[in-house]
Design an enzyme around this catalytic site. Structure first.
Site, PDB file in Angstrom:
ATOM      1  N   ARG A  87      47.781  37.072  42.976  1.00 38.68           N
ATOM      2  CA  ARG A  87      48.957  37.268  42.216  1.00 38.68           C
ATOM      3  C   ARG A  87      48.740  38.491  41.275  1.00 38.68           C
ATOM      4  O   ARG A  87      49.879  39.448  41.078  1.00 38.68           O
ATOM      5  CB  ARG A  87      49.540  36.098  41.181  1.00 38.68           C
ATOM      6  CG  ARG A  87      48.289  35.610  40.461  1.00 38.68           C
ATOM      7  CD  ARG A  87      48.769  33.640  39.515  1.00 38.68           C
ATOM      8  NE  ARG A  87      48.194  33.042  38.735  1.00 38.68           N
ATOM      9  CZ  ARG A  87      47.352  32.359  39.576  1.00 38.68           C
ATOM     10  NH1 ARG A  87      47.216  31.863  40.775  1.00 38.68           N
ATOM     11  NH2 ARG A  87      46.984  31.193  38.496  1.00 38.68           N
ATOM     12  N   ARG A 110      49.843  40.810  32.234  1.00 36.46           N
ATOM     13  CA  ARG A 110      49.954  39.999  33.188  1.00 36.46           C
ATOM     14  C   ARG A 110      50.446  39.958  34.116  1.00 36.46           C
ATOM     15  O   ARG A 110      51.758  40.701  34.228  1.00 36.46           O
ATOM     16  CB  ARG A 110      51.074  39.051  32.051  1.00 36.46           C
ATOM     17  CG  ARG A 110      51.215  37.038  32.731  1.00 36.46           C
ATOM     18  CD  ARG A 110      51.538  36.336  31.689  1.00 36.46           C
ATOM     19  NE  ARG A 110      51.527  35.101  33.287  1.00 36.46           N
ATOM     20  CZ  ARG A 110      52.990  34.032  32.732  1.00 36.46           C
ATOM     21  NH1 ARG A 110      53.429  34.546  31.252  1.00 36.46           N
ATOM     22  NH2 ARG A 110      52.610  33.137  33.369  1.00 36.46           N
ATOM     23  N   HIS A 111      50.206  38.982  35.107  1.00 35.93           N
ATOM     24  CA  HIS A 111      50.552  39.502  36.909  1.00 35.93           C
ATOM     25  C   HIS A 111      52.586  39.298  37.209  1.00 35.93           C
ATOM     26  O   HIS A 111      52.939  38.434  35.765  1.00 35.93           O
ATOM     27  CB  HIS A 111      50.003  38.286  37.090  1.00 35.93           C
ATOM     28  CG  HIS A 111      50.256  37.096  37.314  1.00 35.93           C
ATOM     29  ND1 HIS A 111      51.076  36.420  37.257  1.00 35.93           N
ATOM     30  CD2 HIS A 111      49.326  35.929  36.775  1.00 35.93           C
ATOM     31  CE1 HIS A 111      51.499  35.224  36.961  1.00 35.93           C
ATOM     32  NE2 HIS A 111      50.003  34.813  36.294  1.00 35.93           N
ATOM     33  N   HIS A 143      46.108  36.717  33.286  1.00 33.92           N
ATOM     34  CA  HIS A 143      46.721  35.092  33.246  1.00 33.92           C
ATOM     35  C   HIS A 143      47.460  36.030  31.983  1.00 33.92           C
ATOM     36  O   HIS A 143      46.407  35.367  31.185  1.00 33.92           O
ATOM     37  CB  HIS A 143      46.078  34.822  33.887  1.00 33.92           C
ATOM     38  CG  HIS A 143      46.036  35.285  34.978  1.00 33.92           C
ATOM     39  ND1 HIS A 143      46.239  34.693  36.711  1.00 33.92           N
ATOM     40  CD2 HIS A 143      44.332  35.633  35.763  1.00 33.92           C
ATOM     41  CE1 HIS A 143      45.512  35.181  37.202  1.00 33.92           C
ATOM     42  NE2 HIS A 143      44.518  35.732  37.183  1.00 33.92           N
ATOM     43  N   GLU A 202      42.336  33.058  35.899  1.00 30.66           N
ATOM     44  CA  GLU A 202      42.958  31.972  34.866  1.00 30.66           C
ATOM     45  C   GLU A 202      41.916  31.094  34.273  1.00 30.66           C
ATOM     46  O   GLU A 202      41.140  30.726  34.727  1.00 30.66           O
ATOM     47  CB  GLU A 202      44.417  31.585  35.199  1.00 30.66           C
ATOM     48  CG  GLU A 202      45.003  30.874  34.640  1.00 30.66           C
ATOM     49  CD  GLU A 202      45.778  31.567  33.211  1.00 30.66           C
ATOM     50  OE1 GLU A 202      44.626  31.655  32.482  1.00 30.66           O
ATOM     51  OE2 GLU A 202      47.284  31.146  33.277  1.00 30.66           O
TER      52      GLU A 202
END
Length: 198
Positions: free
Chosen positions: A59, A9-10, A150, A83
């Site tokens: 992101r 995940r970012h 995400h 996302e």
């Protein structure tokens, strides 16, 4: 050939801090998020990914770039890894959403598979990302692959790939948290979930 697949995940954004629905809005990493990505990338680099594929939202792309730079790789962007689209809820906090859509928010928060107005349901977005990951992994020659995306869709995709029933069986990965899977060609085997590289 068995493959190792990292779900990453970012890093943190200002929307994460404020508790706002980000969805497919292109919210960049904040200073903390950039530091998280650089720190986590050093640990993930030890696992030796040979292919890095990220969502095209900045992101996730910036998070992927931190790892790619260390490994001398050119990351691939894939918009299918975006996302969940939260539609009209994007940019708002839960409290703000509740002012206009209290019943819909309560139903969504209870785990019901409904779509926010103008957005996607968990099944829709999870299926999109699970399909993308399957395509990427099956077509890649690399034995270790990093998927950078995400929180909501990585969890939903993981649950679909693992054939888990219901939703919310896995927790949402924290910012720069990751999960590690083995893909045998037929089955997905979960090795770890929720690790935050330090």
């Amino acid at each position: 050939m068995t493959k190792t697949v990292l779900f990453w995940r970012h890093g943190q954004t200002d929307f994460n801090v404020a508790g706002r629905f980000q969805g497919q809005s292109d919210v960049p990493l904040n200073d903390t998020g950039r530091a998280q990505a650089e720190q986590a990338a050093r640990r993930l680099a030890e696992l030796g990914p040979e292919l890095i594929v990220s969502s095209d939202l900045s992101r996730a792309a910036a998070t992927a770039d931190s790892l790619a730079t260390l490994l001398g790789l050119e990351p691939v962007r894939d918009r299918r890894l975006r996302e969940t689209a939260f539609g009209e809820w994007e940019g708002s906090t839960r409290a703000e959403v509740a002012e206009t859509w209290p019943n819909e928010l309560a139903e969504w928060a209870s785990g019901a598979d409904i779509a926010p107005p103008g957005g996607e349901s968990r099944t829709e977005s999870g299926g999109r990302v699970a399909g993308a990951i399957t395509d990427i992994v099956q077509s890649a020659e690399a034995s270790t692959i990093a998927i950078v995306a995400h929180g909501a869709v990585l969890r939903a995709a993981a649950e679909i790939l693992m054939e888990m029933t219901g939703t919310g069986r896995l927790g949402v990965l924290g910012n720069c948290g990751h999960g590690e899977f083995e893909f045998t060609g037929d089955n997905w085997i979960l090795r770890s979930w929720g690790a935050i590289s330090r």
